[in-house]
Design an enzyme around this catalytic site. Structure first.
Site, PDB file in Angstrom:
ATOM      1  CB  CYS A  17      13.543 222.789  80.310  1.00  0.00           C
ATOM      2  SG  CYS A  17      11.715 222.514  80.598  1.00  0.00           S
ATOM      3  CG  HIS A  27      14.349 224.079  76.233  1.00  0.00           C
ATOM      4  ND1 HIS A  27      14.028 222.584  76.319  1.00  0.00           N
ATOM      5  CD2 HIS A  27      13.146 224.445  77.086  1.00  0.00           C
ATOM      6  CE1 HIS A  27      13.017 222.240  76.795  1.00  0.00           C
ATOM      7  NE2 HIS A  27      12.305 223.347  77.404  1.00  0.00           N
ATOM      8  CG  ASN A  72       9.631 221.863  76.556  1.00  0.00           C
ATOM      9  OD1 ASN A  72      10.474 221.104  76.933  1.00  0.00           O
ATOM     10  ND2 ASN A  72       9.156 222.661  77.095  1.00  0.00           N
TER      11      ASN A  72
END
Length: 332
Positions: free
Chosen positions: A126, A259, A289
């Site tokens: 990520c 993020h 996500n």
């Protein structure tokens, strides 16, 4: 001054952004029904309360990371006003590559119809886009490249265990891209990257391929509480570090794009930086996500909606498996 002392400093600047989401929008209720078929209970309220996520997009069975990256790249190139032939560097951040090798970046290069420039993947989960952006920035500043395409692209739906409600509701697929170009005006003001592999087990997909078979589990595994505790602390620290490098303060940040993993982590980071939540760019509610794609997806949406304007200061942050984290401070 450059080493020769004859030229102005060389910087990199974002001159175009783009993004792409696959066509299948999957709501929380869609997942509730899918899990119920295996007698696994969850609810839209449970997911929203813990994560802020209401929907995500899943790629079709035939779509790969490079397939999602291609329209995002085209959009970024169009926004930049250049063609793919002008690129002299392609970096793709992904944890879900099309194949073991060659890299997704090489496959994307071919789909763009260009050949010859360096193309490679960066794997930092990520945090991948922040890592890739930092690498491209360094290469442009050194003179090794002048126009770089940096993409985050993921098909995380392929590595989700749909019998584990604590992870399968969190992730989605998508791609985001930026074009970086050499400039005599500062664009990327400062970056910083970190990793601490002591925490490798709290977020991983530990399977591998050997002898034609998968060894270990090919599904994502996560200790959500451990990730949460680490994430808020490291994101604040790295943000303050890049601000110090750029000789700026919290008050100088116009927009925060962390993020897009969990709205509570994102809001917690904003509060630690003493930022009003109106300055927080959040797309997690509709994208979930998307790992390395999440920051460039959110950046592109904020640029195209008119929120982020030229000359504003933007903080980008990533945190993910590895355990990796990093930040980039931009003058957009």
């Amino acid at each position: 001054m450059s080493p020769s002392g004859n030229h102005s400093p060389r910087y990199s600047r974002i001159i175009g952004t783009g993004s792409h989401l696959p066509g299948a929008r999957v709501t929380n209720q869609d997942l509730v029904q899918r899990l119920a078929a295996d007698c696994i209970e969850t609810s839209d309220e449970w997911i929203v309360e813990r994560t802020g996520i209401r929907a995500r997009h899943f790629a079709a069975p035939h779509e790969s990371s490079s397939d999602l990256a291609l329209p995002a790249a085209h959009a970024a190139l169009e926004a930049a006003g250049i063609s793919a032939q002008d690129l002299d560097l392609i970096i793709v951040a992904t944890s879900t590559p099309d194949m073991v090798f060659p890299s997704t970046a090489c496959l994307l290069q071919n789909k763009l119809g260009v050949h010859g420039c360096p193309a490679f993947d960066v794997q930092a989960v990520c945090s991948g886009f922040i890592y890739a952006l930092s690498v491209a920035d360094s290469m442009i500043k050194s003179g090794a490249a002048s126009k770089a395409l940096v993409v985050g692209a993921e098909v995380f739906s392929r590595i989700l265990d749909f019998k584990d409600r604590t992870t399968c509701v969190l992730f989605g697929d998508g791609a985001g891209a930026v074009v970086l170009a050499a400039s005599d005006e500062p664009g990327v003001l400062a970056t910083e990257l970190h990793a601490d592999a002591r925490h490798v087990d709290i977020l991983c997909t530990p399977g591998t391929v050997a002898g034609g078979q998968v060894q270990g589990t090919p599904f994502l595994r996560m200790d959500g509480q451990a990730v949460f505790k680490l994430a808020v602390g490291v994101l604040e620290k790295v943000a303050r570090s890049v601000l110090e490098k750029a000789q700026l303060t919290d008050a100088d940040i116009d927009w925060l794009i962390p993020h897009q993993a969990n709205i509570r982590i994102m809001q917690g980071t904003a509060k630690k930086l003493k930022m009003d939540l109106s300055k927080l760019i959040a797309t997690v509610h509709d994208h979930g996500n998307t790992s390395a794609a999440s920051v460039p997806l959110a950046l592109d949406e904020a640029v195209r909606s008119g929120r982020i304007q030229r000359g504003q200061t933007v903080m980008l942050e990533g945190v993910g498996g590895g355990f990796t984290w990093g930040a980039a401070l931009l003058k957009y």
